[in-house]
Design an enzyme around this catalytic site. Structure first.
Site, mmCIF file in Angstrom:
data_model
loop_
_atom_site.group_PDB
_atom_site.id
_atom_site.type_symbol
_atom_site.label_atom_id
_atom_site.label_comp_id
_atom_site.label_asym_id
_atom_site.label_seq_id
_atom_site.Cartn_x
_atom_site.Cartn_y
_atom_site.Cartn_z
ATOM 1 N N HIS A 218 -16.609 53.450 46.332
ATOM 2 C CA HIS A 218 -17.584 53.721 47.393
ATOM 3 C C HIS A 218 -17.485 52.751 48.571
ATOM 4 O O HIS A 218 -18.223 52.878 49.529
ATOM 5 C CB HIS A 218 -19.003 53.713 46.817
ATOM 6 N N LYS B 94 -20.275 17.539 40.411
ATOM 7 C CA LYS B 94 -21.352 17.299 39.435
ATOM 8 C C LYS B 94 -21.764 15.838 39.418
ATOM 9 O O LYS B 94 -22.949 15.520 39.378
ATOM 10 C CB LYS B 94 -20.888 17.711 38.026
ATOM 11 N N GLU C 277 -10.194 28.437 37.780
ATOM 12 C CA GLU C 277 -10.308 27.123 37.141
ATOM 13 C C GLU C 277 -8.990 26.628 36.550
ATOM 14 O O GLU C 277 -8.667 25.458 36.679
ATOM 15 C CB GLU C 277 -11.383 27.154 36.051
#
Lengths: 382, 382
Positions: free
Chosen positions: B262, B355, B246
């Site tokens: 892993h 948005k 951001e």
């Protein structure tokens, strides 16, 4: 910029002999077994019977690492809308404090000797949790046998990552056993048929021109993949990343919507290294309508920057079919990426070296055996 | 390979005037306010009083997105060893089915108008959950006022990401209110003092030669950062990634131990694009001894490939101090990366465009207001 390692040209993907010469560890056979392992898992799961009092648990906690943990994530994503219990996946040694005698702890370790999972198992036993374990062998099997804990033994001979159907499908049966059937018997059989058919389109014998996994791999060749997913497929993106890491020994990133639209999307404003990026977007027909509406913004930001983008539309009519079809596509994708990089997919040298040296220094398995020798059913605080 | 965008030389980090000319949105002021916001948050939290019956909840569910969600993750990591309730963070519209009248749902939205959070809030209300909300304004405040739901109002005027102390510290008070104090009053005050002192070492006025945030940024300049973390700092790596996304509009990856050992570790076997990678490893003095033992393997794999590596040792004597000191360092790091890239850190154009357009199409906020108009306290299924 090209990767700093020798790479094969995409045409190798249609040379079955050349593929075999790279795939010395036989990962192609193991991925090809996915549909058969799925059927086997359905069958084996029938033998998983849990005590009646497991129906009163407050939560399900799956303990595992790497390829043994991801089945837990897929299960959690699927169960979100269907099970009134929280499902969490612990990839660490220590159990959170909320795990107690009312928790159902599922220890999953394909080898049966994963240190973190054994330690979580031991702690769960000490807390009197309801327990069940899934493994092919190892100390987990031994401990369940001695401590009279329900145990599901699965066939050995695969890598943990290729044994995924054996480690994931039993979780569906487990949910049913405690009163929350997630899928019907017919649904599972239907999924098995779909995956068997789909798999034949993805194997090395199917040429690039008709093979979606080879086509995806060709797009990602010499790139840094970014995998986006959403809804009940959130953890499928993580599976893609992990498979690309382990099979192709290649870096990958994963992220999820709608969260990526709150931070990650900003990376598409002033894009560094754009020539090495390629996005794979795993879509779903079951997405929330508001999320569906917001996909376009992310996609158009990516397209505006002229970064490669592949859309994956998983097959199937059910959530389970979407999960399984997306995964088998991703497994083959990671396999073809290994071939393109000229690396043998099966061996995971760094993981195995680490485990070996770690065990030499910590002697964890010996300590676990000592604990087991001293422990009996009656020791449980219930 | 260099990034395909104009970049400043590292010497700009010691040119306070030049920094100001890039930081038009005043993000430097906002990050500088971190210690003051921390104190303010401690003070504000005192006013958070929850009904007595909230003590009987079965779980804590934090709903939020982006900068408003990460406080929930930090809280979950800290609470793992200390709270006998599961804590989960939902970054999506729909609540999992296990959320019911015995769940404590915490809706966190700095603006108070985050669509996903409002939808989760609405669903939680419909299920009769115990609820509390944290916001500076917006429909969340309005809804709490009408529906008589405990609400903590926090000062507006910051970006959600820079308001983190205001959104995170109240969760500690919330835990105390339901009977599980995570930190003592003295511990919080001590942490505030430490962070205030540390912050002065990280601001633009402190030169590169003595400024750990500038030094980290110099190492990551024109690179793709990979952030590793562990233990109770797991979500701190995610905070670094999000802040880099951001503030610097720059890509970053994060992963955690022991899980990375892993799968991810295999990417250090045959490393592509190694000249653009730089690893930041966030260590902790509170790590599990087995994890501590296995760090070396990952680190030596990275070093063998001659990839840049910066070790971060968070300051402080407590887990909370480690979290806060690691975060303020990362916030400044992301700020200096923005400066080096010549991008104004505060505006998040793509997020805001999305948005806005999304709201125009879905009219979600209007729908929420309609729901609120039709709904009263008595409608609750309890």
């Amino acid at each position: 910029m090209r990767p700093n390692t020798g790479s094969n040209s995409v045409s190798i993907l249609d040379d079955v002999e050349a593929i075999r010469r790279i795939d010395l560890g036989n990962m192609g056979m193991m991925i090809s077994s996915f549909p058969a392992l799925l059927k086997k898992a359905v069958e084996l799961s029938r033998s998983l019977v849990l005590p009646r009092d497991y129906r009163s648990v407050k939560e399900i906690v799956v303990c595992g690492m790497g390829g043994s943990a991801i089945g837990g994530d897929l299960f959690r994503d699927l169960s979100q809308r269907k099970i009134p219990l929280s499902v969490s996946v612990i990839r660490d040694y220590d159990l959170p404090r909320h795990v107690d005698e009312r928790s159902l702890v599922v220890a999953v370790s394909y080898s049966g000797n994963t240190e973190e999972t054994l330690e979580s198992f031991k702690q769960a036993y000490g807390r009197g949790s309801r327990m069940v374990a899934i493994a092919s062998n190892g100390l987990l099997e031994k401990a369940c046998s001695k401590l009279k804990i329900p145990f599901l033994g699965v066939p050995s001979g695969y890598t943990p990552r290729s044994a995924l159907p054996l480690l994931f499908i039993p979780l569906l049966k487990l949910a049913e056993e405690i009163g929350f059937p997630l899928v019907g018997e017919g649904e599972l059989d239907e999924a098995c048929r779909l995956i068997e058919k789909y798999n034949s389109k993805l194997t090395p014998e199917t040429p690039l021109s008709q093979n979606p996994a080879k086509q995806l791999a060709a797009g990602l060749h010499e790139k840094l993949p970014i995998i986006y997913s959403l809804g009940h497929l959130k953890s499928v993106a993580l599976r893609y990343k992990d498979q690309i890491n382990e099979n192709a020994k290649m870096r990958a990133m994963c992220d999820q919507l709608p969260e990526a639209n709150h931070n990650e999307i900003e990376t598409w404003e002033k894009v560094d290294f754009k020539e090495i990026l390629h996005v794979v977007f795993i879509d779903s027909r079951f997405k929330n309508p508001y999320v569906a509406e917001s996909i376009g913004a992310l996609v158009s930001s990516i397209e505006r920057e002229e970064v490669g983008l592949s859309m994956v539309k998983p097959l199937g009519e059910t959530m389970l079919e979407e999960v399984l079809s997306a995964i088998i596509l991703g497994d083959w994708l990671s396999y073809y990426l290994a071939i393109l990089r000229g690396v043998d997919p099966a061996p995971v040298r760094l993981i195995n070296n680490l485990k070996k040296k770690h065990e030499e220094r910590t002697k964890y398995l010996e300590k676990f055996e000592e604990w087991l020798a001293e422990t009996g059913e009656d020791n449980r605080k219930t």
